[in-house]
Write an enzyme that holds these catalytic residues in place. Structure first.
Site, short mmCIF file in Angstrom:
data_model
loop_
_atom_site.label_atom_id
_atom_site.label_comp_id
_atom_site.label_asym_id
_atom_site.label_seq_id
_atom_site.Cartn_x
_atom_site.Cartn_y
_atom_site.Cartn_z
N THR A 93 1.02 -0.91 0.10
CA THR A 93 0.70 -0.02 -0.37
C THR A 93 1.12 1.21 0.17
O THR A 93 1.79 1.33 0.55
CB THR A 93 -1.28 0.04 1.19
OG1 THR A 93 -1.79 -1.27 1.70
CG2 THR A 93 -1.77 0.79 0.98
N LYS A 168 -7.92 1.43 -3.01
CA LYS A 168 -7.38 0.82 -1.30
C LYS A 168 -7.15 2.09 -0.54
O LYS A 168 -7.84 1.84 0.39
CB LYS A 168 -6.03 0.82 -1.65
CG LYS A 168 -4.98 0.50 -0.18
CD LYS A 168 -5.67 -0.75 0.33
CE LYS A 168 -5.08 -0.89 1.74
NZ LYS A 168 -5.49 -2.96 1.82
N LYS A 236 0.29 5.05 8.99
CA LYS A 236 0.98 5.18 7.51
C LYS A 236 -0.01 5.41 6.45
O LYS A 236 -0.25 5.91 5.47
CB LYS A 236 1.47 4.00 7.13
CG LYS A 236 2.58 4.39 5.70
CD LYS A 236 1.79 3.49 4.42
CE LYS A 236 2.05 1.88 4.80
NZ LYS A 236 1.98 1.25 3.52
P1 NAD Z 1 5.59 -6.00 7.48
O1 NAD Z 1 6.25 -5.53 7.71
O2 NAD Z 1 5.49 -7.46 8.19
O3 NAD Z 1 6.77 -6.86 5.93
C1 NAD Z 1 6.90 -5.89 4.70
C2 NAD Z 1 8.56 -6.45 4.78
O4 NAD Z 1 9.39 -6.37 3.53
C3 NAD Z 1 9.17 -6.73 5.97
O5 NAD Z 1 9.69 -8.29 5.90
C4 NAD Z 1 10.61 -5.78 5.95
O6 NAD Z 1 11.73 -6.70 6.31
C5 NAD Z 1 10.50 -6.26 4.16
N1 NAD Z 1 10.74 -4.73 3.50
C6 NAD Z 1 11.33 -3.84 3.52
N2 NAD Z 1 11.92 -2.88 3.56
C7 NAD Z 1 12.72 -3.53 2.90
C8 NAD Z 1 14.20 -3.41 1.72
N3 NAD Z 1 13.88 -2.26 1.24
N4 NAD Z 1 14.00 -4.31 1.05
C9 NAD Z 1 13.94 -5.87 0.68
N5 NAD Z 1 12.95 -6.20 2.15
C10 NAD Z 1 12.03 -4.94 2.82
O7 NAD Z 1 3.93 -5.54 6.44
P2 NAD Z 1 3.16 -6.36 5.97
O8 NAD Z 1 2.08 -6.63 7.18
O9 NAD Z 1 3.38 -7.90 5.71
O10 NAD Z 1 2.19 -5.16 5.33
C11 NAD Z 1 3.05 -5.29 3.57
C12 NAD Z 1 2.10 -4.21 3.10
O11 NAD Z 1 0.51 -4.57 2.95
C13 NAD Z 1 1.71 -3.29 3.42
O12 NAD Z 1 2.49 -2.34 1.99
C14 NAD Z 1 0.46 -3.04 4.26
O13 NAD Z 1 0.30 -1.85 3.65
C15 NAD Z 1 -0.29 -3.90 3.28
N6 NAD Z 1 -1.32 -4.13 3.62
C16 NAD Z 1 -0.71 -5.70 5.28
C17 NAD Z 1 -2.75 -6.07 5.25
C18 NAD Z 1 -1.66 -6.84 7.12
O14 NAD Z 1 -3.25 -6.64 7.48
N7 NAD Z 1 -0.60 -6.74 7.40
C19 NAD Z 1 -3.37 -6.14 4.23
C20 NAD Z 1 -3.46 -5.34 3.69
C21 NAD Z 1 -2.38 -4.68 3.22
#
Ligand code: NAD
Length: 289
Positions: A93, A168, A236
C-alpha cells in the site's frame, strides 16, 4: 513462471508460499536475511543475496513492502539486472503518486508496473482469499491475472496506473470509520453494564453488521491485539489518504479524526498491536483515565 518476490513480511510470506505451491519458480528476498533464509528453507525456493541478484531472469517481480521509501529503494536496486519486458506487480500500500511515476518509468523502459494493493488481512493472505485492486494497462494485467488466482479470490482492474492505490484508500476510509464506530458502540455497551457478547450477537443480525464486525468485534471485546494489521501501518495508510485528500481539496472529517485517535493509540504503547486497539483508547477515555 519465473518470479522474484521481495518483502517476506506478514503478507508477503504467505503470498509467495501460494505462488510456490501453484508450481511457479521463485527467487525471494527480504532485507531481513533471516526471513529470506527461513522462507527459502521452508518452501525450497532460491534465496536471493540482494535485490539485483533476486530479479535476475525474472519475468515477473512482486513486492510486498511497508511504504513508498522501501518500494523506491527496491526499484532503484533492481534496475541494473531487471529483464526487458518484465512485469512488476506491487502489492504494497503506497501513494498513488509513486505508482503513477513507476508505471511511466517502466513504460519508457519497455516494462510494466502494476499497482495492486490488497485487502483481506493476514488471514486472507494465509488462506489465499485476498481482494486485489489494480491500476495498470490492461495488457499487463491479463498476463499476471492467472498468477493471482493462487492467493486471491478477486482481482479487479479498476483503471490506469494509480487507480489501485486510490481504491485501497477508499477502502481504508470506510474501514477506519467502522473500526472507531465499533470501539465506541462496544465500549458504550460495556459502560452501561451490558454483556458486549450478547450485544454483538444481536448486532451481527442487524443493520450494523460488516466484515469488521464479523472479524474484529470479538477480539476487541477480548482485548486481543497481538495479530493483524498494525497501528503503525494503519497510520501510514491514513496518512496517504489525508495527503491525497489535501491534494484534491477534499474534506474527510471522520478519517482525519481516526488518524488522530490512532496517534493516541501509538502513544499508549500499541504501535505494533492491531489497529483495532482503538478499543483500548475508547475504554480508557470512558473510564476517565
Ligand atoms: P511487514 O512489515 O510485515 O512486511 C514488510 C516486509 O518488507 C518486512 O519483512 C521487511 O523486512 C521488508 N522490507 C522492508 N524494506 C525492505 C527493503 N528495502 N528490501 C527488502 N525488504 C524490505 O508488512 P505487511 O503487514 O506484510 O504489509 C506489507 C504491505 O501490505 C504494506 O504496504 C501494508 O500496508 C500492506 N497490507 C498489509 C495488510 C496486513 O493485514 N498486514 C493488509 C493489507 C495490506
Amino acid at each position: 513462471m519465473n518470479i522474484a518476490f521481495i518483502g517476506l513480511g506478514r503478507m508477503g510470506w504467505h503470498i509467495a508460499a501460494h505462488l510456490m505451491r501453484a508450481g511457479h519458480s521463485l527467487s525471494v528476498y527480504d532485507v531481513s536475511s533471516k526471513l529470506t533464509a527461513d522462507w527459502a528453507k521452508a518452501f525450497a525456493g532460491r534465496a536471493g543475496i540482494s535485490v539485483a541478484d533476486t530479479v535476475i531472469g525474472a519475468e515477473c517481480v512482486m513486492t510486498s513492502l511497508p511504504a513508498d521509501a522501501a518500494l523506491q529503494s527496491v526499484w532503484d536496486m533492481a534496475q541494473s539486472t531487471l529483464a526487458p519486458g518484465a512485469i512488476w506487480v506491487d502489492h504494497s500500500t503506497t501513494s498513488a503518486e509513486i505508482a503513477k511515476r513507476l508505471a511511466t518509468a517502466a513504460r519508457v523502459q519497455g516494462r510494466y508496473f502494476i499497482d495492486a494493493p490488497v485487502s483481506g488481512g493476514t488471514i486472507g493472505a494465509e488462506k489465499g482469499t485476498l481482494a486485489i485492486m489494480a491500476g495498470a494497462d490492461e495488457a499487463a494485467c491479463t498476463v499476471v491475472e492467472p498468477l493471482m488466482t493462487a492467493y486471491a479470490q478477486r482481482a479487479s482492474l479498476i483503471g490506469p496506473p494509480g487507480a489501485g492505490q486510490l481504491t485501497k484508500m477508499s477502502n481504508q476510509i470506510c474501514v477506519a470509520g467502522i473500526g472507531q464506530a465499533l470501539a465506541e458502540g462496544l465500549a458504550f455497551a460495556e459502560h452501561h453494564g451490558l454483556d458486549p457478547r450478547k450485544v454483538l450477537d444481536v448486532m451481527l443480525k442487524g443493520s450494523s453488521t460488516s466484515w469488521m464486525m464479523e472479524n474484529r468485534a470479538q477480539t476487541m471485546i477480548d482485548g486481543k491485539f497481538d495479530f493483524g494489521f498494525s497501528t503503525t501501518l494503519m497510520r501510514k495508510d491514513l496518512g496517504l489518504v489525508m495527503e491525497e485528500a489535501h491534494r484534491a481539496d477534499v474534506s474527510l472529517p471522520v478519517t482525519a479524526l481516526v488518524a488522530q485517535l490512532l496517534s493516541d493509540v501509538s502513544a499508549m504503547g500499541l504501535a505494533s498491536a492491531d489497529w483495532c486497539s482503538l478499543m483500548q483508547r475508547q475504554r480508557r477515555a470512558q473510564s476517565g483515565d
